[in-house]
Design an enzyme around this catalytic site. Structure first.
Site, short mmCIF file in Angstrom:
data_model
loop_
_atom_site.label_atom_id
_atom_site.label_comp_id
_atom_site.label_asym_id
_atom_site.label_seq_id
_atom_site.Cartn_x
_atom_site.Cartn_y
_atom_site.Cartn_z
N ASP A 51 4.85 0.68 12.00
CA ASP A 51 3.91 -0.10 11.34
C ASP A 51 3.83 -1.37 11.92
OD1 ASP A 51 2.97 2.48 10.39
OD2 ASP A 51 3.73 1.89 8.08
N ARG A 65 0.76 14.81 13.25
CA ARG A 65 1.34 14.66 11.76
C ARG A 65 1.35 15.90 10.91
NH1 ARG A 65 -1.19 9.02 9.89
NH2 ARG A 65 0.66 9.25 8.24
N LYS A 118 0.83 -1.50 -0.05
CA LYS A 118 -0.06 0.04 -0.16
C LYS A 118 0.77 1.20 -0.08
CE LYS A 118 -1.75 1.44 4.12
NZ LYS A 118 -1.34 2.98 4.51
N ASN A 119 1.74 1.34 0.87
CA ASN A 119 2.64 2.47 1.13
C ASN A 119 3.75 2.72 0.06
OD1 ASN A 119 1.12 2.99 3.43
ND2 ASN A 119 2.57 2.45 4.68
N ARG A 137 -8.48 -0.89 4.67
CA ARG A 137 -7.54 0.32 4.19
C ARG A 137 -6.37 -0.18 3.68
NH1 ARG A 137 -7.48 5.78 7.18
NH2 ARG A 137 -6.10 6.14 5.27
N CYS A 163 -4.62 13.11 13.20
CA CYS A 163 -5.44 11.89 13.02
C CYS A 163 -5.06 11.06 14.12
CB CYS A 163 -4.67 10.99 11.81
SG CYS A 163 -3.10 10.36 11.92
C1 EPZ Z 1 4.38 7.09 6.46
O1 EPZ Z 1 3.44 8.06 6.86
C2 EPZ Z 1 3.30 5.84 6.22
N1 EPZ Z 1 2.52 6.26 5.31
C3 EPZ Z 1 2.99 5.49 7.50
O2 EPZ Z 1 2.32 4.35 7.42
C4 EPZ Z 1 4.13 5.13 8.47
O3 EPZ Z 1 3.62 4.92 9.65
C5 EPZ Z 1 4.96 6.18 8.48
O4 EPZ Z 1 5.41 6.86 7.00
C6 EPZ Z 1 6.36 5.98 9.21
O5 EPZ Z 1 7.03 5.17 8.74
C7 EPZ Z 1 2.44 6.04 3.85
O6 EPZ Z 1 3.41 5.88 3.34
C8 EPZ Z 1 1.24 6.27 3.09
P1 EPZ Z 1 6.54 10.51 8.17
P2 EPZ Z 1 4.15 9.48 6.89
O7 EPZ Z 1 6.23 11.77 7.36
O8 EPZ Z 1 5.09 9.75 5.40
C9 EPZ Z 1 6.51 13.91 11.66
C10 EPZ Z 1 0.42 2.76 7.88
O9 EPZ Z 1 -0.15 2.27 8.95
N2 EPZ Z 1 6.59 14.85 10.49
O10 EPZ Z 1 7.53 9.74 7.99
O11 EPZ Z 1 3.14 10.59 7.13
C11 EPZ Z 1 5.08 13.17 11.70
O12 EPZ Z 1 4.34 13.78 12.42
C12 EPZ Z 1 0.81 4.41 8.11
O13 EPZ Z 1 0.36 2.45 6.96
C13 EPZ Z 1 6.67 16.15 10.82
O14 EPZ Z 1 6.71 16.47 11.95
O15 EPZ Z 1 5.36 9.40 7.73
C14 EPZ Z 1 5.63 11.63 12.48
O16 EPZ Z 1 5.71 12.16 13.69
C15 EPZ Z 1 0.34 5.19 9.06
N3 EPZ Z 1 6.78 17.03 9.61
C16 EPZ Z 1 6.90 11.59 11.77
O17 EPZ Z 1 7.31 12.92 11.49
C17 EPZ Z 1 6.22 16.49 8.44
O18 EPZ Z 1 6.37 17.59 7.59
C18 EPZ Z 1 7.09 10.51 10.92
O19 EPZ Z 1 6.37 11.01 9.74
C19 EPZ Z 1 6.34 15.13 8.16
C20 EPZ Z 1 6.38 14.37 9.18
#
Ligand code: EPZ
Length: 420
Positions: free
Chosen positions: A307, A123, A22-23, A399, A118
Protein backbone atom coordinates in the site's frame (compact mmCIF):
# COMPACT_ATOMS: atom_id res chain seq x y z
CA UNK A 1 -16.79 14.83 -10.88
CA UNK A 2 -14.23 16.53 -8.61
CA UNK A 3 -10.61 17.10 -9.53
CA UNK A 4 -7.57 17.99 -7.47
CA UNK A 5 -5.42 20.76 -8.88
CA UNK A 6 -1.85 21.13 -7.69
CA UNK A 7 0.87 23.63 -8.49
CA UNK A 8 4.04 21.83 -7.53
CA UNK A 9 7.50 22.76 -6.41
CA UNK A 10 6.89 23.96 -2.86
CA UNK A 11 8.62 22.20 0.07
CA UNK A 12 6.15 21.06 2.73
CA UNK A 13 6.47 22.47 6.19
CA UNK A 14 4.07 22.08 9.09
CA UNK A 15 1.96 19.53 10.89
CA UNK A 16 -0.46 16.86 9.64
CA UNK A 17 -2.83 14.98 11.95
CA UNK A 18 -2.93 11.26 11.12
CA UNK A 19 -6.43 9.77 11.25
CA UNK A 20 -7.65 6.35 12.34
CA UNK A 21 -6.66 3.51 10.01
CA UNK A 22 -9.18 2.62 7.30
CA UNK A 23 -7.90 -0.95 7.14
CA UNK A 24 -8.28 -1.37 10.90
CA UNK A 25 -11.68 0.34 11.02
CA UNK A 26 -13.28 -1.90 8.39
CA UNK A 27 -12.66 -5.27 10.14
CA UNK A 28 -13.42 -3.67 13.52
CA UNK A 29 -16.84 -2.60 12.24
CA UNK A 30 -17.44 -6.17 11.03
CA UNK A 31 -16.53 -7.36 14.54
CA UNK A 32 -19.59 -5.42 15.72
CA UNK A 33 -21.66 -8.24 14.16
CA UNK A 34 -20.27 -10.69 16.73
CA UNK A 35 -22.33 -9.36 19.65
CA UNK A 36 -25.79 -7.94 20.25
CA UNK A 37 -24.32 -5.59 22.84
CA UNK A 38 -22.74 -2.31 21.75
CA UNK A 39 -19.24 -2.11 20.30
CA UNK A 40 -18.09 1.51 20.46
CA UNK A 41 -15.23 2.39 18.11
CA UNK A 42 -13.30 5.63 18.54
CA UNK A 43 -10.89 7.48 16.19
CA UNK A 44 -13.10 6.50 13.26
CA UNK A 45 -11.85 8.16 10.06
CA UNK A 46 -14.40 9.94 7.82
CA UNK A 47 -13.94 8.03 4.60
CA UNK A 48 -16.16 6.69 1.83
CA UNK A 49 -15.17 3.07 2.61
CA UNK A 50 -16.17 3.48 6.27
CA UNK A 51 -19.57 4.82 5.16
CA UNK A 52 -19.98 1.84 2.80
CA UNK A 53 -19.22 -0.60 5.63
CA UNK A 54 -21.75 1.22 7.86
CA UNK A 55 -24.41 0.78 5.15
CA UNK A 56 -23.57 -2.92 4.82
CA UNK A 57 -23.75 -3.58 8.56
CA UNK A 58 -26.99 -1.63 8.89
CA UNK A 59 -28.62 -3.70 6.16
CA UNK A 60 -27.83 -6.83 8.22
CA UNK A 61 -30.26 -5.28 10.74
CA UNK A 62 -27.53 -4.19 13.17
CA UNK A 63 -27.62 -0.57 14.32
CA UNK A 64 -24.68 1.70 13.43
CA UNK A 65 -25.00 4.99 15.30
CA UNK A 66 -22.77 7.99 15.77
CA UNK A 67 -21.68 7.85 19.41
CA UNK A 68 -20.42 11.46 19.38
CA UNK A 69 -21.44 14.51 17.38
CA UNK A 70 -18.12 14.78 15.55
CA UNK A 71 -18.76 11.42 13.86
CA UNK A 72 -15.44 10.08 15.18
CA UNK A 73 -17.10 7.41 17.33
CA UNK A 74 -19.47 4.73 16.14
CA UNK A 75 -21.65 2.46 18.23
CA UNK A 76 -22.50 -0.85 16.56
CA UNK A 77 -24.72 -3.65 17.81
CA UNK A 78 -28.04 -5.44 17.73
CA UNK A 79 -29.78 -8.49 16.37
CA UNK A 80 -28.86 -9.79 12.92
CA UNK A 81 -32.03 -9.89 10.83
CA UNK A 82 -30.52 -10.40 7.35
CA UNK A 83 -27.48 -12.53 6.54
CA UNK A 84 -27.03 -11.47 2.92
CA UNK A 85 -24.29 -9.08 1.75
CA UNK A 86 -25.57 -7.97 -1.66
CA UNK A 87 -23.56 -7.59 -4.87
CA UNK A 88 -24.31 -3.87 -5.06
CA UNK A 89 -22.35 -3.16 -1.89
CA UNK A 90 -19.63 -5.83 -2.22
CA UNK A 91 -18.71 -4.74 -5.76
CA UNK A 92 -18.08 -1.22 -4.43
CA UNK A 93 -15.78 -2.40 -1.64
CA UNK A 94 -14.03 -5.77 -1.42
CA UNK A 95 -13.58 -5.46 2.34
CA UNK A 96 -17.32 -6.22 2.55
CA UNK A 97 -16.29 -9.87 2.53
CA UNK A 98 -15.14 -9.36 6.15
CA UNK A 99 -18.75 -9.81 7.29
CA UNK A 100 -18.67 -13.46 6.17
CA UNK A 101 -16.86 -14.92 9.20
CA UNK A 102 -18.83 -12.94 11.81
CA UNK A 103 -22.20 -13.72 10.16
CA UNK A 104 -21.59 -17.49 9.97
CA UNK A 105 -20.18 -17.55 13.50
CA UNK A 106 -23.08 -15.69 15.06
CA UNK A 107 -26.07 -16.43 12.82
CA UNK A 108 -25.04 -19.87 11.49
CA UNK A 109 -25.25 -18.75 7.90
CA UNK A 110 -24.27 -16.05 5.43
CA UNK A 111 -24.82 -15.30 1.78
CA UNK A 112 -22.15 -12.94 0.55
CA UNK A 113 -21.58 -11.81 -3.01
CA UNK A 114 -18.24 -12.93 -4.45
CA UNK A 115 -16.17 -9.78 -4.85
CA UNK A 116 -14.64 -10.58 -8.26
CA UNK A 117 -11.41 -9.05 -9.54
CA UNK A 118 -10.40 -5.43 -9.14
CA UNK A 119 -7.97 -2.94 -10.63
CA UNK A 120 -4.93 -4.24 -8.71
CA UNK A 121 -5.43 -7.97 -9.30
CA UNK A 122 -7.75 -10.98 -9.33
CA UNK A 123 -7.91 -11.15 -5.52
CA UNK A 124 -9.68 -14.47 -4.84
CA UNK A 125 -11.10 -15.31 -1.39
CA UNK A 126 -10.29 -19.03 -1.46
CA UNK A 127 -8.32 -18.87 1.81
CA UNK A 128 -11.26 -17.30 3.65
CA UNK A 129 -13.47 -20.14 2.40
CA UNK A 130 -11.01 -22.99 3.10
CA UNK A 131 -10.49 -21.76 6.64
CA UNK A 132 -14.23 -21.60 7.28
CA UNK A 133 -14.62 -25.11 5.81
CA UNK A 134 -11.92 -26.32 8.20
CA UNK A 135 -14.16 -24.95 10.99
CA UNK A 136 -17.06 -27.05 9.72
CA UNK A 137 -18.92 -24.52 7.56
CA UNK A 138 -20.52 -25.89 4.42
CA UNK A 139 -19.69 -23.62 1.49
CA UNK A 140 -21.68 -23.46 -1.73
CA UNK A 141 -21.02 -21.09 -4.62
CA UNK A 142 -24.11 -20.18 -6.50
CA UNK A 143 -25.24 -17.27 -8.69
CA UNK A 144 -22.13 -15.21 -7.90
CA UNK A 145 -22.66 -15.63 -4.16
CA UNK A 146 -20.92 -17.64 -1.44
CA UNK A 147 -23.45 -19.40 0.72
CA UNK A 148 -21.89 -20.57 4.00
CA UNK A 149 -23.85 -22.52 6.59
CA UNK A 150 -23.01 -23.92 10.01
CA UNK A 151 -26.40 -24.61 11.63
CA UNK A 152 -24.82 -26.34 14.64
CA UNK A 153 -22.21 -23.58 14.94
CA UNK A 154 -18.54 -23.56 13.92
CA UNK A 155 -16.01 -25.85 15.59
CA UNK A 156 -12.42 -24.99 16.41
CA UNK A 157 -9.81 -26.12 13.86
CA UNK A 158 -6.19 -25.67 12.91
CA UNK A 159 -5.71 -23.89 9.62
CA UNK A 160 -2.26 -23.36 8.15
CA UNK A 161 -2.56 -20.47 5.73
CA UNK A 162 -0.65 -21.07 2.47
CA UNK A 163 -0.05 -17.30 2.34
CA UNK A 164 -0.49 -14.77 5.16
CA UNK A 165 -3.61 -13.07 3.76
CA UNK A 166 -4.69 -10.05 5.79
CA UNK A 167 -8.42 -10.40 5.08
CA UNK A 168 -8.51 -14.19 5.55
CA UNK A 169 -6.69 -13.88 8.88
CA UNK A 170 -9.23 -11.27 10.03
CA UNK A 171 -12.27 -13.22 8.85
CA UNK A 172 -11.10 -16.50 10.40
CA UNK A 173 -9.98 -14.84 13.63
CA UNK A 174 -13.43 -13.30 14.09
CA UNK A 175 -15.17 -16.58 13.21
CA UNK A 176 -13.00 -18.59 15.61
CA UNK A 177 -13.91 -16.42 18.61
CA UNK A 178 -17.40 -18.02 18.69
CA UNK A 179 -16.42 -21.54 17.49
CA UNK A 180 -16.68 -24.55 19.76
CA UNK A 181 -13.18 -25.38 21.04
CA UNK A 182 -9.68 -24.31 20.09
CA UNK A 183 -8.61 -22.87 16.74
CA UNK A 184 -5.07 -22.24 15.56
CA UNK A 185 -4.34 -19.90 12.64
CA UNK A 186 -0.78 -20.65 11.52
CA UNK A 187 1.23 -18.57 9.03
CA UNK A 188 -1.28 -15.83 9.84
CA UNK A 189 -0.77 -12.26 8.69
CA UNK A 190 0.46 -9.97 11.47
CA UNK A 191 -0.21 -6.47 10.21
CA UNK A 192 -0.81 -3.90 13.00
CA UNK A 193 -4.48 -3.76 11.91
CA UNK A 194 -4.83 -7.45 12.84
CA UNK A 195 -3.34 -6.79 16.26
CA UNK A 196 -5.79 -3.91 16.67
CA UNK A 197 -8.68 -6.25 15.78
CA UNK A 198 -7.46 -9.04 18.08
CA UNK A 199 -7.16 -6.61 20.99
CA UNK A 200 -10.71 -5.42 20.40
CA UNK A 201 -11.97 -9.01 20.30
CA UNK A 202 -10.21 -9.69 23.62
CA UNK A 203 -11.91 -6.60 25.09
CA UNK A 204 -15.20 -8.13 23.89
CA UNK A 205 -14.45 -11.34 25.83
CA UNK A 206 -12.60 -13.42 23.20
CA UNK A 207 -9.73 -15.66 24.33
CA UNK A 208 -6.79 -15.17 21.96
CA UNK A 209 -3.07 -15.75 22.44
CA UNK A 210 -0.15 -15.11 20.10
CA UNK A 211 -1.42 -11.64 19.19
CA UNK A 212 1.14 -9.87 16.98
CA UNK A 213 2.71 -13.19 15.89
CA UNK A 214 2.04 -15.42 12.87
CA UNK A 215 0.34 -18.04 15.05
CA UNK A 216 -2.94 -17.08 16.67
CA UNK A 217 -4.59 -19.47 19.11
CA UNK A 218 -8.25 -18.89 19.87
CA UNK A 219 -10.34 -20.64 22.54
CA UNK A 220 -13.91 -20.22 21.38
CA UNK A 221 -16.44 -18.70 23.80
CA UNK A 222 -20.26 -18.93 23.77
CA UNK A 223 -20.82 -15.20 23.36
CA UNK A 224 -19.00 -11.90 23.14
CA UNK A 225 -20.05 -8.70 24.88
CA UNK A 226 -19.82 -4.97 24.18
CA UNK A 227 -16.62 -2.94 24.52
CA UNK A 228 -15.08 0.39 23.65
CA UNK A 229 -12.02 0.34 21.45
CA UNK A 230 -9.78 2.87 19.65
CA UNK A 231 -8.80 2.44 16.00
CA UNK A 232 -5.01 2.77 15.57
CA UNK A 233 -3.49 5.69 13.61
CA UNK A 234 -3.27 4.92 9.89
CA UNK A 235 0.27 3.70 9.11
CA UNK A 236 -0.35 3.95 5.35
CA UNK A 237 -1.52 7.56 5.64
CA UNK A 238 1.56 8.20 7.81
CA UNK A 239 3.88 6.66 5.22
CA UNK A 240 2.12 8.56 2.41
CA UNK A 241 2.77 11.95 4.03
CA UNK A 242 6.32 10.87 4.88
CA UNK A 243 6.80 10.23 1.14
CA UNK A 244 5.23 13.65 0.44
CA UNK A 245 7.87 15.28 2.66
CA UNK A 246 10.51 13.18 0.89
CA UNK A 247 9.53 14.27 -2.64
CA UNK A 248 9.09 17.96 -1.83
CA UNK A 249 11.84 18.40 0.77
CA UNK A 250 11.06 20.23 3.99
CA UNK A 251 10.03 19.13 7.45
CA UNK A 252 6.66 17.71 8.40
CA UNK A 253 5.35 16.64 11.77
CA UNK A 254 2.95 13.67 11.53
CA UNK A 255 0.86 13.96 14.68
CA UNK A 256 -0.23 10.55 15.96
CA UNK A 257 2.07 8.62 13.57
CA UNK A 258 3.76 5.57 15.12
CA UNK A 259 7.26 4.49 14.13
CA UNK A 260 6.84 0.88 15.23
CA UNK A 261 3.91 0.31 12.83
CA UNK A 262 5.82 1.51 9.76
CA UNK A 263 7.95 -1.65 9.49
CA UNK A 264 10.37 -1.59 6.58
CA UNK A 265 9.22 1.84 5.33
CA UNK A 266 11.42 3.63 7.89
CA UNK A 267 14.56 1.76 6.80
CA UNK A 268 13.92 2.39 3.11
CA UNK A 269 13.21 6.10 3.61
CA UNK A 270 16.30 6.37 5.79
CA UNK A 271 18.46 4.77 3.08
CA UNK A 272 16.93 7.18 0.57
CA UNK A 273 18.04 10.15 2.68
CA UNK A 274 14.91 10.90 4.72
CA UNK A 275 15.21 11.28 8.47
CA UNK A 276 12.28 10.04 10.59
CA UNK A 277 12.40 10.49 14.33
CA UNK A 278 9.80 9.65 16.95
CA UNK A 279 8.57 12.37 19.27
CA UNK A 280 6.12 12.20 22.17
CA UNK A 281 3.07 12.88 20.00
CA UNK A 282 4.12 11.71 16.56
CA UNK A 283 6.87 11.58 13.98
CA UNK A 284 9.12 14.25 12.55
CA UNK A 285 10.03 13.66 8.89
CA UNK A 286 12.83 15.65 7.26
CA UNK A 287 14.59 15.47 3.96
CA UNK A 288 17.77 17.41 4.47
CA UNK A 289 19.60 16.75 1.18
CA UNK A 290 18.74 15.07 -2.11
CA UNK A 291 17.12 11.63 -2.40
CA UNK A 292 19.05 8.47 -3.30
CA UNK A 293 17.69 5.50 -5.27
CA UNK A 294 16.90 2.47 -3.07
CA UNK A 295 15.57 -0.97 -4.08
CA UNK A 296 12.39 -2.14 -2.35
CA UNK A 297 10.26 -5.27 -2.54
CA UNK A 298 6.73 -5.44 -1.14
CA UNK A 299 6.08 -8.20 1.40
CA UNK A 300 3.62 -9.02 4.17
CA UNK A 301 4.19 -7.03 7.39
CA UNK A 302 6.76 -6.19 8.73
CA UNK A 303 8.10 -6.07 5.15
CA UNK A 304 7.60 -3.10 2.86
CA UNK A 305 3.80 -2.60 2.40
CA UNK A 306 2.24 -2.91 -1.04
CA UNK A 307 0.00 0.00 0.00
CA UNK A 308 3.06 2.33 0.04
CA UNK A 309 4.71 1.04 -3.14
CA UNK A 310 3.25 3.69 -5.47
CA UNK A 311 4.03 6.59 -3.12
CA UNK A 312 7.62 5.41 -2.57
CA UNK A 313 8.07 5.04 -6.33
CA UNK A 314 7.36 8.77 -6.75
CA UNK A 315 10.23 9.52 -4.37
CA UNK A 316 12.44 7.18 -6.40
CA UNK A 317 11.34 8.88 -9.63
CA UNK A 318 13.06 12.10 -8.50
CA UNK A 319 15.97 10.46 -6.64
CA UNK A 320 19.60 10.43 -7.62
CA UNK A 321 20.37 7.13 -9.37
CA UNK A 322 18.25 4.10 -10.17
CA UNK A 323 16.12 1.82 -8.04
CA UNK A 324 14.17 -1.38 -8.51
CA UNK A 325 10.66 -1.59 -7.03
CA UNK A 326 9.32 -5.15 -6.91
CA UNK A 327 5.65 -5.91 -6.19
CA UNK A 328 5.07 -9.41 -4.79
CA UNK A 329 1.58 -9.07 -3.26
CA UNK A 330 -0.62 -8.03 -6.20
CA UNK A 331 -0.04 -8.91 -9.86
CA UNK A 332 -1.24 -5.63 -11.37
CA UNK A 333 -0.27 -2.81 -9.07
CA UNK A 334 1.77 -0.59 -11.40
CA UNK A 335 -1.10 1.42 -12.93
CA UNK A 336 0.55 4.62 -11.71
CA UNK A 337 3.62 3.99 -13.88
CA UNK A 338 2.26 5.17 -17.27
CA UNK A 339 0.81 8.27 -15.60
CA UNK A 340 4.11 9.04 -13.83
CA UNK A 341 5.93 8.59 -17.14
CA UNK A 342 3.57 11.13 -18.71
CA UNK A 343 4.84 13.52 -16.05
CA UNK A 344 8.43 12.93 -17.15
CA UNK A 345 9.42 9.98 -14.93
CA UNK A 346 11.63 7.25 -16.45
CA UNK A 347 10.16 3.98 -15.27
CA UNK A 348 10.17 0.61 -17.07
CA UNK A 349 8.14 -2.34 -15.84
CA UNK A 350 9.51 -5.86 -16.34
CA UNK A 351 7.09 -8.40 -14.90
CA UNK A 352 6.80 -7.79 -11.17
CA UNK A 353 9.60 -5.21 -11.08
CA UNK A 354 9.80 -1.58 -12.08
CA UNK A 355 13.18 -0.04 -12.86
CA UNK A 356 13.06 3.61 -11.89
CA UNK A 357 15.74 5.93 -13.22
CA UNK A 358 15.66 9.15 -11.24
CA UNK A 359 15.10 12.40 -13.15
CA UNK A 360 15.87 15.97 -12.08
CA UNK A 361 12.25 17.12 -12.20
CA UNK A 362 8.76 16.00 -13.11
CA UNK A 363 6.39 18.21 -15.06
CA UNK A 364 2.72 18.75 -14.28
CA UNK A 365 0.03 17.06 -16.41
CA UNK A 366 -3.61 15.98 -16.25
CA UNK A 367 -3.58 12.43 -14.82
CA UNK A 368 -5.90 9.80 -13.37
CA UNK A 369 -5.64 6.42 -11.72
CA UNK A 370 -7.85 3.46 -11.02
CA UNK A 371 -7.10 2.76 -7.38
CA UNK A 372 -6.57 4.53 -4.10
CA UNK A 373 -2.81 4.31 -3.62
CA UNK A 374 -2.03 4.95 -7.30
CA UNK A 375 -4.20 8.09 -7.09
CA UNK A 376 -2.43 9.47 -4.05
CA UNK A 377 0.94 8.76 -5.68
CA UNK A 378 -0.13 11.11 -8.50
CA UNK A 379 -0.91 13.79 -5.89
CA UNK A 380 2.63 13.37 -4.53
CA UNK A 381 4.06 13.56 -8.05
CA UNK A 382 2.07 16.77 -8.57
CA UNK A 383 3.57 18.27 -5.40
CA UNK A 384 7.05 17.60 -6.78
CA UNK A 385 6.37 18.59 -10.40
CA UNK A 386 6.91 21.94 -12.10
CA UNK A 387 3.64 23.51 -13.27
CA UNK A 388 0.07 22.34 -12.80
CA UNK A 389 -1.11 18.78 -12.25
CA UNK A 390 -4.81 17.89 -12.34
CA UNK A 391 -5.71 14.58 -10.71
CA UNK A 392 -9.02 13.19 -11.96
CA UNK A 393 -11.24 10.46 -10.44
CA UNK A 394 -10.85 11.91 -6.97
CA UNK A 395 -13.41 9.46 -5.57
CA UNK A 396 -10.59 6.91 -5.29
CA UNK A 397 -8.76 9.25 -2.91
CA UNK A 398 -11.88 9.82 -0.83
CA UNK A 399 -12.09 6.08 -0.12
CA UNK A 400 -8.94 6.21 1.98
CA UNK A 401 -7.63 9.75 2.59
CA UNK A 402 -9.54 12.21 4.69
CA UNK A 403 -9.17 15.89 3.74
CA UNK A 404 -6.03 15.24 1.71
CA UNK A 405 -6.01 18.68 0.12
CA UNK A 406 -6.62 20.54 3.41
CA UNK A 407 -3.86 18.58 5.16
CA UNK A 408 -1.32 19.31 2.41
CA UNK A 409 -2.41 22.95 1.95
CA UNK A 410 -1.87 23.52 5.69
CA UNK A 411 1.78 22.58 5.08
CA UNK A 412 2.20 25.11 2.29
CA UNK A 413 1.22 23.05 -0.76
CA UNK A 414 -0.72 24.81 -3.51
CA UNK A 415 -3.56 22.32 -3.85
CA UNK A 416 -7.32 22.63 -4.19
CA UNK A 417 -10.36 20.58 -5.08
CA UNK A 418 -12.45 21.80 -7.96
CA UNK A 419 -15.61 20.62 -9.64
CA UNK A 420 -14.66 19.44 -13.14
C1 EPZ B 1 -5.71 -5.95 2.64
O1 EPZ B 1 -6.40 -6.50 1.52
C2 EPZ B 1 -5.88 -4.45 2.54
N1 EPZ B 1 -7.29 -4.13 2.62
C3 EPZ B 1 -5.26 -3.94 1.26
O2 EPZ B 1 -5.35 -2.53 1.25
C4 EPZ B 1 -3.78 -4.34 1.23
O3 EPZ B 1 -3.21 -3.96 0.01
C5 EPZ B 1 -3.64 -5.86 1.41
O4 EPZ B 1 -4.33 -6.28 2.63
C6 EPZ B 1 -2.20 -6.33 1.52
O5 EPZ B 1 -1.55 -5.69 2.57
C7 EPZ B 1 -7.88 -4.06 3.80
O6 EPZ B 1 -7.29 -4.27 4.84
C8 EPZ B 1 -9.32 -3.67 3.82
P1 EPZ B 1 -4.70 -10.08 1.24
P2 EPZ B 1 -6.70 -8.07 1.46
O7 EPZ B 1 -5.80 -11.03 1.51
O8 EPZ B 1 -7.06 -8.54 2.80
C9 EPZ B 1 -4.09 -13.14 -2.39
C10 EPZ B 1 -5.65 -0.39 0.29
O9 EPZ B 1 -5.14 0.29 -0.66
N2 EPZ B 1 -5.20 -13.91 -1.77
O10 EPZ B 1 -3.56 -10.02 2.20
O11 EPZ B 1 -7.66 -8.28 0.35
C11 EPZ B 1 -4.61 -11.83 -2.98
O12 EPZ B 1 -5.17 -12.02 -4.26
C12 EPZ B 1 -5.92 -1.85 0.13
O13 EPZ B 1 -6.00 0.12 1.36
C13 EPZ B 1 -5.56 -15.13 -2.31
O14 EPZ B 1 -4.97 -15.61 -3.28
O15 EPZ B 1 -5.26 -8.61 1.04
C14 EPZ B 1 -3.37 -10.98 -2.97
O16 EPZ B 1 -2.60 -11.25 -4.11
C15 EPZ B 1 -5.87 -2.39 -1.23
N3 EPZ B 1 -6.61 -15.81 -1.74
C16 EPZ B 1 -2.62 -11.45 -1.73
O17 EPZ B 1 -3.18 -12.74 -1.41
C17 EPZ B 1 -7.27 -15.31 -0.66
O18 EPZ B 1 -8.20 -15.98 -0.18
C18 EPZ B 1 -2.77 -10.53 -0.50
O19 EPZ B 1 -4.15 -10.35 -0.21
C19 EPZ B 1 -6.90 -14.08 -0.10
C20 EPZ B 1 -5.84 -13.39 -0.69
Amino acid sequence: MDQIRIRGGRPLSGEIAIGGAKNAGLPLMAAGLLTDERLVLTSVPQLADIATMATLIAQHGVAVDKATNDGRSLSIGGAITNTEAPYDIVRKMRASVLVLGPLVARAGEARVSLPGGCAIGTRPIDLHLKGLEAMGAVIRLDGGYVHATAPQGLRGATYVMPFPSVGATENLLMAATLADGQSVLANAAREPEITNLAECLVAMGARITGIGSDRLTIEGVKRLHGASHAIIPDRIETATYACAAAVTGGTVKLRGGRLADLGAVVRSLDEAGVDISEEADGLLVRRLNGLRGVDVMTEPYPGFPTDVQAQFMVAMAVADGASMVTETIFENRFMHVPELNRMGARINVHGASAIVRGVRALSGAPVMATDLRASVSLVLAGLAAAGETVVNRVYHLDRGYEAVEQKLAACGASIERAAA
